[in-house]
Scaffold this active site. Structure first.
Site, PDB file in Angstrom:
ATOM      1  N   ASP A  18       0.856  -1.199   0.000  1.00  0.00           N
ATOM      2  CA  ASP A  18       0.000   0.000   0.000  1.00  0.00           C
ATOM      3  C   ASP A  18       0.889   1.245   0.000  1.00  0.00           C
ATOM      4  O   ASP A  18       0.562   2.280  -0.612  1.00  0.00           O
ATOM      5  CB  ASP A  18      -0.920  -0.020   1.232  1.00  0.00           C
ATOM      6  CG  ASP A  18      -2.298   0.549   0.954  1.00  0.00           C
ATOM      7  OD1 ASP A  18      -2.348   1.618   0.340  1.00  0.00           O
ATOM      8  OD2 ASP A  18      -3.308  -0.045   1.362  1.00  0.00           O
ATOM      9  N   HIS A  21       2.126   3.230  -3.279  1.00  0.00           N
ATOM     10  CA  HIS A  21       1.421   4.393  -3.864  1.00  0.00           C
ATOM     11  C   HIS A  21       2.121   5.682  -3.418  1.00  0.00           C
ATOM     12  O   HIS A  21       2.360   6.588  -4.206  1.00  0.00           O
ATOM     13  CB  HIS A  21      -0.036   4.446  -3.394  1.00  0.00           C
ATOM     14  CG  HIS A  21      -0.880   3.297  -3.852  1.00  0.00           C
ATOM     15  ND1 HIS A  21      -1.177   3.051  -5.170  1.00  0.00           N
ATOM     16  CD2 HIS A  21      -1.524   2.326  -3.157  1.00  0.00           C
ATOM     17  CE1 HIS A  21      -1.962   1.980  -5.272  1.00  0.00           C
ATOM     18  NE2 HIS A  21      -2.178   1.523  -4.055  1.00  0.00           N
ATOM     19  N   HIS A 198      -9.099  -4.013   6.770  1.00  0.00           N
ATOM     20  CA  HIS A 198      -8.031  -3.163   6.224  1.00  0.00           C
ATOM     21  C   HIS A 198      -8.565  -1.736   6.212  1.00  0.00           C
ATOM     22  O   HIS A 198      -9.581  -1.452   5.573  1.00  0.00           O
ATOM     23  CB  HIS A 198      -7.717  -3.635   4.798  1.00  0.00           C
ATOM     24  CG  HIS A 198      -6.774  -2.773   4.015  1.00  0.00           C
ATOM     25  ND1 HIS A 198      -5.438  -3.079   3.844  1.00  0.00           N
ATOM     26  CD2 HIS A 198      -6.975  -1.630   3.305  1.00  0.00           C
ATOM     27  CE1 HIS A 198      -4.864  -2.164   3.065  1.00  0.00           C
ATOM     28  NE2 HIS A 198      -5.772  -1.263   2.717  1.00  0.00           N
ATOM     29  N   HIS A 200      -8.051   2.713   6.138  1.00  0.00           N
ATOM     30  CA  HIS A 200      -7.241   3.895   5.775  1.00  0.00           C
ATOM     31  C   HIS A 200      -7.624   5.003   6.742  1.00  0.00           C
ATOM     32  O   HIS A 200      -8.807   5.163   7.094  1.00  0.00           O
ATOM     33  CB  HIS A 200      -7.469   4.298   4.317  1.00  0.00           C
ATOM     34  CG  HIS A 200      -6.690   3.444   3.364  1.00  0.00           C
ATOM     35  ND1 HIS A 200      -5.420   3.767   2.960  1.00  0.00           N
ATOM     36  CD2 HIS A 200      -6.972   2.246   2.809  1.00  0.00           C
ATOM     37  CE1 HIS A 200      -4.952   2.817   2.164  1.00  0.00           C
ATOM     38  NE2 HIS A 200      -5.880   1.869   2.057  1.00  0.00           N
ATOM     39  N   TYR A 289     -11.305   6.278  -3.453  1.00  0.00           N
ATOM     40  CA  TYR A 289     -10.135   5.404  -3.372  1.00  0.00           C
ATOM     41  C   TYR A 289      -8.887   6.132  -2.889  1.00  0.00           C
ATOM     42  O   TYR A 289      -8.452   7.088  -3.527  1.00  0.00           O
ATOM     43  CB  TYR A 289      -9.825   4.965  -4.806  1.00  0.00           C
ATOM     44  CG  TYR A 289      -9.847   3.513  -4.979  1.00  0.00           C
ATOM     45  CD1 TYR A 289     -11.001   2.860  -5.337  1.00  0.00           C
ATOM     46  CD2 TYR A 289      -8.685   2.772  -4.762  1.00  0.00           C
ATOM     47  CE1 TYR A 289     -11.013   1.501  -5.477  1.00  0.00           C
ATOM     48  CE2 TYR A 289      -8.698   1.413  -4.902  1.00  0.00           C
ATOM     49  CZ  TYR A 289      -9.871   0.786  -5.259  1.00  0.00           C
ATOM     50  OH  TYR A 289      -9.879  -0.564  -5.386  1.00  0.00           O
TER      51      TYR A 289
END
Ligand SMILES: CC[C@H](O)CC(=O)C(=O)O
Ligand SMILES: [Mn+2]
Length: 341
Positions: A18, A21, A198, A200, A289
């Protein structure tokens, strides 16, 4: 803390996937070696290594990797004595060819990721991974964007293909604690396999959401050290470990070693500190996203726009992973409208 599962909690560190990115996919083999070795020495259970968009992601559309991800996977496997190296695969971006190659290099787990309504495209890869002797988990992305019964239906499909766990993947960092609770609880009541989570941290609730997920019975948990993940990063691994320790939950990972890794190895690698910037905040708020952040910032600079306006519009259009090209289209449209006004 009362948990709705008696299975041990297993952590997957995602900074080397991840976090790709954030690094614009420019990880060097030396960086991967150092991070993987330190994670292994700290006792991390799984370490995910792939292009940010999963195996095969190194393209013009998603951003080219500096170093071939197979080389990075091989490097991580060599650096690890105990941790299992995992890979992410989005069917259509990654193929069975890359999956076999990753397995041959020593990857032991694949997480097959699809949009939350598209689990049916994961069947082939989950089947193959099991045939190859790998662990295979399903990863339902943008989990905030579908009703709970849809999520359950899709998770059951992944279970029927042979997935040994299914993740609620909060790709946009948009879920609130009560929404995590209802999703994990519904999955627990409908599945016989393990449930993962998961997060963010775009709305600053990643650790809180992860605790709720654990309470409800999730046993497969993701984190990124120093928040090295898309957007504002994921659940910060070393923070989660400290909180779990306060709750009396020992997951067998050395907190001080993780703190040292965060401070001495990961922090100096970061292009900018991982914080909740206006860009990452708008993603959590508008349900976009997390990996779209840098694409939107680039498009904003090119067309003289505020990246937030691009992201909000992308959110309205419900863009899913793989539609990065839509960001440029939206920016061009917004710039045209601006000129006309
Ligand atoms: C584009 C793949 C994505 O980064 C996978 C993931 O970690 C997520 O959806 O949060
Ligand atoms: Mn993610």
């Amino acid at each position: 803390m009362k948990r709705n599962s008696d299975k041990p909690i297993k952590l997957t560190e995602v900074c080397l996937r991840d976090g790709s990115h954030v690094m614009k996919h420019q990880f060097t083999a030396e960086q991967v070696w150092k991070v993987a070795k330190a994670l292994d020495e700290a006792g991390m259970h799984y370490i995910e290594v792939s292009h940010g968009d999963g195996l095969g992601g190194s393209t013009l559309q998603y951003g080219r990797s500096l170093v071939d991800e197979m080389k990075l996977i091989e490097t991580a496997v060599e650096a690890c004595k105990l941790s299992t190296v995992a890979v992410l695969l989005i069917p259509g971006i990654g193929t069975v060819h890359e999956l076999k190659k990753a397995r041959d290099l020593g990857a032991g787990l694949v997480r097959v990721a699809t949009h939350v309504t598209e689990a049916d495209i994961s069947a082939q890869h989950i089947h193959l991974a099991r045939e190859l002797g790998m662990e295979a988990f399903g990863f339902l992305m943008m989990a905030h964007s579908a009703p709970v019964d849809k999520l359950v239906e899709q998770a059951r499909l992944m279970e029927s293909y042979g997935a040994q766990a299914v993740y609620v993947t909060d790709s946009a960092g948009a879920l609130l604690p009560h929404e995590v609770r209802e999703r994990i609880s519904a999955l627990r009541q409908s599945l016989d396999i393990e449930i993962g989570f998961h997060a963010h941290n775009n709305l600053s609730v990643a650790v809180a959401n992860t605790l709720v997920a654990i309470e409800e019975g999730a046993t497969r948990i993701d984190g990124s050290v120093r928040c090295l993940g898309a957007g504002a990063g994921n659940t910060q691994t070393e923070v989660l470990l400290a909180v779990l320790d306060r709750l009396g939950l020992d997951v067998g990972i050395d907190l001080y070693k993780m703190q040292d890794l965060a401070e001495e190895i990961v922090a100096p690698m970061l292009p900018r500190p991982q914080e909740i910037s206006k860009g990452s905040l708008v993603m959590g708020h508008a349900g976009v996203y997390s990996s779209f952040l840098l694409h939107a910032e680039r498009a904003a600079a090119r067309f003289g726009l505020d990246s937030r306006n691009i992201l909000v519009e992308i959110g309205k259009r419900k863009a899913v992973g793989g539609q990065e090209d839509m960001i440029l289209d939206v920016a061009a449209e917004l710039a045209k409208t601006k000129q006309e006004v």
